[in-house]
Design a protein around this motif. Sequence first.
Motif, PDB file in Angstrom:
ATOM      1  N   LEU A   4       5.886   0.277   4.503  1.00 38.01           N
ATOM      2  CA  LEU A   4       5.814   1.699   4.545  1.00 38.01           C
ATOM      3  C   LEU A   4       5.060   2.606   3.165  1.00 38.01           C
ATOM      4  CD1 LEU A   4       9.486   2.253   5.772  1.00 38.01           C
ATOM      5  CD2 LEU A   4       7.458   1.782   7.119  1.00 38.01           C
ATOM      6  N   LEU A   5       4.566   3.610   3.408  1.00 42.27           N
ATOM      7  CA  LEU A   5       4.142   4.352   2.302  1.00 42.27           C
ATOM      8  C   LEU A   5       4.950   5.672   2.197  1.00 42.27           C
ATOM      9  CD1 LEU A   5       1.850   4.709  -0.019  1.00 42.27           C
ATOM     10  CD2 LEU A   5       0.407   5.789   1.886  1.00 42.27           C
ATOM     11  N   THR A   6       5.429   6.118   1.200  1.00 40.22           N
ATOM     12  CA  THR A   6       6.196   7.243   1.172  1.00 40.22           C
ATOM     13  C   THR A   6       5.686   8.749   0.585  1.00 40.22           C
ATOM     14  OG1 THR A   6       7.019   6.829  -1.172  1.00 40.22           O
ATOM     15  CG2 THR A   6       8.159   5.867   0.711  1.00 40.22           C
ATOM     16  N   LYS A   7       4.231   8.451   0.272  1.00 36.79           N
ATOM     17  CA  LYS A   7       3.668   9.896  -0.271  1.00 36.79           C
ATOM     18  C   LYS A   7       2.175   9.720   0.480  1.00 36.79           C
ATOM     19  CE  LYS A   7       5.261  11.391  -4.644  1.00 36.79           C
ATOM     20  NZ  LYS A   7       5.098  11.636  -5.985  1.00 36.79           N
ATOM     21  N   LYS A   8       1.618  10.889   0.642  1.00 38.22           N
ATOM     22  CA  LYS A   8       0.345  11.110   1.269  1.00 38.22           C
ATOM     23  C   LYS A   8      -0.535  10.685  -0.028  1.00 38.22           C
ATOM     24  CE  LYS A   8       1.579  14.773   4.525  1.00 38.22           C
ATOM     25  NZ  LYS A   8       1.535  16.096   5.102  1.00 38.22           N
ATOM     26  N   ILE A   9      -1.860  10.335   0.489  1.00 40.67           N
ATOM     27  CA  ILE A   9      -2.815  10.111  -0.559  1.00 40.67           C
ATOM     28  C   ILE A   9      -3.890  10.983  -0.687  1.00 40.67           C
ATOM     29  CG2 ILE A   9      -2.500   7.571  -0.074  1.00 40.67           C
ATOM     30  CD1 ILE A   9      -5.047   7.288   1.311  1.00 40.67           C
ATOM     31  N   ALA A  21      15.154  12.010   4.732  1.00 44.17           N
ATOM     32  CA  ALA A  21      15.459  12.427   3.550  1.00 44.17           C
ATOM     33  C   ALA A  21      14.421  13.480   2.771  1.00 44.17           C
ATOM     34  CB  ALA A  21      15.566  11.301   2.278  1.00 44.17           C
ATOM     35  N   GLY A  22      13.334  13.821   3.877  1.00 45.34           N
ATOM     36  CA  GLY A  22      12.184  14.554   3.365  1.00 45.34           C
ATOM     37  C   GLY A  22      11.069  13.962   2.741  1.00 45.34           C
TER      38      GLY A  22
END
Length: 305
Positions: free
Chosen positions: A132-137, A284-285
């Motif tokens: 999983l990746l939790t932020k956009k690149i 959680a957003g």
Amino acid sequence: MVGFETSDDAAVYKIDERTAMIQTVDIFPPVVDDPYQYGQIAAANSLSDVYAMGGTPKLALNVFCFPEDLPKETVQAILQGGYEKVAEAGAVIAGGHTIKDPEPKYGLSVTGFAAPEEILLNSRMQPGDIVLLTKKIGTGVLTTAAKGGLLSKQDYNMMIHSMIRLNRKAAEVMKRFPVNSCTDVTGFGLLGHAFEMAVGSACTFCLDAQEVPVLSGAKEMAELGMIPAGAYRNREYLEEVICITDSLEASVEDLLFDPQTAGGLLISLPEKDGLHLFTELRDAGEDVAMAGWVDEFHDYSVFVK
């Protein structure tokens, strides 16, 4: 407990059976014009290493280089941004060090803590895991475009929001799951950090480029050639040791090499648990995405489709 053998995000020293200390430092020149936002971004980036190791930040020291003619108000704004972001993390600024330098550079040395069994490494992926990746690149491309005045105000503000957002919430949610491996995505880009995880784990990381979330405007700016120098260095280092399918768009490929500032967490865990973690992170957003999966090693450490 952790040194520099596997290019992990921080050093870890076991104090006793209940406590491990996490130590990291990060510093870089301004990536945006606003000094307060720069301080926030630099602090969030520094704090992220502790979250990636499974710990909680507690103490931070300012590391600040600046020219003598930098206005006092600018110096104060940078430090204020860093101070407030550290406070948001529940940690304290305990001092620091300044140096005269022609170019401003700011960051933090951060100390965090965790129970020894809670420490996460970037080298324990297991075949069958999902990632999983939790932020956009796309922050490297977007900051490059912003310097040329090419970004819309909306895209610029979304980029800033991403960079100043702590990985604290994602790390807190992650702690409730059996995570095998974790790192944060920063200067080596998504592919660079994926490669470090895969090599350290002796596995193949299969990255699904179409599922990787991208900040608004980043793909368009990549198509215009707004590629930072760090992306070319990342590509040069990695292009012989990873496999990218020929069908991938050039702009998407550039974004996978793009050096990130205060990027998200890259989390590897068993599929059944990963699906539940994905749901909780989304609720959680977090801008969470299923970036890929882990396989037994075959031919390349990272395969991009």
